[in-house]
Design a protein around this motif. Structure first.
Motif, short mmCIF file in Angstrom:
data_model
loop_
_atom_site.label_atom_id
_atom_site.label_comp_id
_atom_site.label_asym_id
_atom_site.label_seq_id
_atom_site.Cartn_x
_atom_site.Cartn_y
_atom_site.Cartn_z
N SER A 15 -12.16 -8.82 11.14
CA SER A 15 -12.06 -10.10 10.45
C SER A 15 -10.92 -10.91 11.07
O SER A 15 -9.77 -10.47 11.09
N THR A 16 -11.24 -12.10 11.56
CA THR A 16 -10.20 -12.93 12.18
C THR A 16 -9.14 -13.34 11.15
O THR A 16 -7.96 -13.44 11.49
N THR A 17 -9.55 -13.53 9.91
CA THR A 17 -8.59 -13.87 8.86
C THR A 17 -7.65 -12.70 8.61
O THR A 17 -6.43 -12.88 8.46
N TRP A 18 -8.18 -11.49 8.57
CA TRP A 18 -7.35 -10.29 8.38
C TRP A 18 -6.38 -10.14 9.54
O TRP A 18 -5.18 -9.92 9.33
N MET A 19 -6.89 -10.28 10.77
CA MET A 19 -6.02 -10.13 11.95
C MET A 19 -4.88 -11.13 11.91
O MET A 19 -3.73 -10.78 12.19
N ALA A 29 8.56 -2.82 9.60
CA ALA A 29 9.63 -1.83 9.66
C ALA A 29 9.08 -0.45 10.01
O ALA A 29 9.72 0.31 10.74
N ASP A 30 7.90 -0.15 9.48
CA ASP A 30 7.31 1.18 9.69
C ASP A 30 5.82 1.14 9.39
O ASP A 30 5.28 0.10 8.98
N LEU A 31 5.17 2.27 9.58
CA LEU A 31 3.73 2.37 9.35
C LEU A 31 3.38 2.07 7.90
O LEU A 31 2.36 1.42 7.63
N ALA A 32 4.19 2.50 6.97
CA ALA A 32 3.91 2.24 5.55
C ALA A 32 3.86 0.75 5.26
O ALA A 32 2.98 0.27 4.54
N ALA A 33 4.78 -0.01 5.84
CA ALA A 33 4.80 -1.45 5.63
C ALA A 33 3.57 -2.10 6.27
O ALA A 33 2.97 -3.02 5.71
N LEU A 34 3.18 -1.62 7.45
CA LEU A 34 2.01 -2.14 8.14
C LEU A 34 0.74 -1.86 7.33
O LEU A 34 -0.08 -2.76 7.13
N THR A 35 0.57 -0.64 6.88
CA THR A 35 -0.64 -0.32 6.12
C THR A 35 -0.68 -1.06 4.79
O THR A 35 -1.75 -1.49 4.36
N ALA A 36 0.47 -1.24 4.16
CA ALA A 36 0.51 -2.03 2.92
C ALA A 36 0.09 -3.46 3.18
O ALA A 36 -0.69 -4.06 2.42
N ALA A 37 0.56 -4.04 4.28
CA ALA A 37 0.17 -5.41 4.64
C ALA A 37 -1.33 -5.48 4.95
O ALA A 37 -2.00 -6.45 4.58
N GLY A 38 -1.84 -4.46 5.61
CA GLY A 38 -3.27 -4.41 5.91
C GLY A 38 -4.11 -4.38 4.64
O GLY A 38 -5.13 -5.09 4.53
N GLU A 39 -3.68 -3.58 3.67
CA GLU A 39 -4.41 -3.50 2.41
C GLU A 39 -4.33 -4.81 1.63
O GLU A 39 -5.33 -5.25 1.05
N GLU A 40 -3.16 -5.43 1.63
CA GLU A 40 -3.01 -6.73 0.96
C GLU A 40 -3.91 -7.78 1.60
O GLU A 40 -4.52 -8.60 0.90
N ALA A 41 -3.98 -7.76 2.90
CA ALA A 41 -4.81 -8.73 3.61
C ALA A 41 -6.29 -8.51 3.31
O ALA A 41 -7.05 -9.48 3.15
N GLU A 146 -13.74 0.80 0.66
CA GLU A 146 -14.07 1.62 1.83
C GLU A 146 -13.48 1.00 3.09
O GLU A 146 -12.93 1.70 3.94
N LEU A 147 -13.60 -0.32 3.21
CA LEU A 147 -13.02 -1.01 4.37
C LEU A 147 -11.52 -0.79 4.41
O LEU A 147 -10.95 -0.52 5.48
N ALA A 148 -10.86 -0.88 3.28
CA ALA A 148 -9.40 -0.66 3.24
C ALA A 148 -9.05 0.75 3.70
O ALA A 148 -8.06 0.93 4.43
N GLU A 149 -9.84 1.74 3.30
CA GLU A 149 -9.57 3.12 3.74
C GLU A 149 -9.74 3.26 5.25
O GLU A 149 -8.93 3.89 5.92
N ILE A 150 -10.80 2.68 5.78
CA ILE A 150 -11.06 2.74 7.22
C ILE A 150 -9.93 2.05 7.99
O ILE A 150 -9.41 2.59 8.98
N VAL A 151 -9.54 0.88 7.52
CA VAL A 151 -8.48 0.13 8.20
C VAL A 151 -7.17 0.89 8.16
O VAL A 151 -6.44 0.94 9.16
#
Length: 162
Positions: A15-19, A29-41, A146-151
């Motif tokens: 998704s271009t909007t997600w990217m 700061a770390d992977l946890a922050a990245l994955t949290a941002a990914g889930e929020e997006a 499911e998309l959030a888990e895959i991402v």
């Protein structure tokens, strides 16, 4: 933590909007922050943006090919690994998944998306058949989860280089 390139992000979610949303908040700061941002997006995506992401996913049981990303081979490789539960499945199960995929796509208008990592072909078939009974709103909620888990799994792979 290093910033992820547009190609790496696209391998995680097409998704271009997600990217754009995830890239705009870099560096993390770390992977946890990245994955949290990914889930929020993902949670903030409009349905057409989710459909854009879904279009990059192969059908369960079908071999993935390199996608639209500049590094589409990474995405295809990840998809093949994620769907490894179908590798040794009986032909009858794979045929049932193919039939179910067609019915699902006719009913909902998009590919059946399920986090395949760690699931057998039989389990994915059972989930597919059960989800055919869902109404559209329920199914969209499940697809987004499911998309959030895959991402999340793919972001971990992108960061760790797996």
């Amino acid at each position: 933590m290093r910033e992820l390139s547009q190609e790496e992000l696209c391998s995680c979610c097409a998704s271009t909007t997600w990217m754009a949303a995830v890239a705009a908040r870099q560096p993390y700061a770390d992977l946890a922050a990245l994955t949290a941002a990914g889930e929020e997006a993902i949670a903030a995506l409009d349905w057409p943006d989710v459909e854009e992401a879904l279009a990059a996913h192969p059908r369960i049981g079908e071999r993935a090919v390199a996608g639209r990303a500049a590094d589409g081979e990474r995405e295809a490789r990840w998809s093949r690994t994620e769907q490894s539960g179908t590798a040794g499945a009986a032909r009858t199960v794979l045929d049932a998944i193919a039939r179910g995929n067609a019915v699902y796509e006719e009913r909902f208008g998009h590919v059946y998306l399920v986090r395949a990592t760690g699931r057998s072909a039989e389990e994915m078939l059972g989930l597919l058949l059960a989800r055919l009974a869902n109404d559209e709103e329920t199914e969209r909620t499940i697809v987004r989860a499911e998309l959030a888990e895959i991402v999340r799994l793919r972001l971990e792979k992108a960061v760790t280089g797996r």
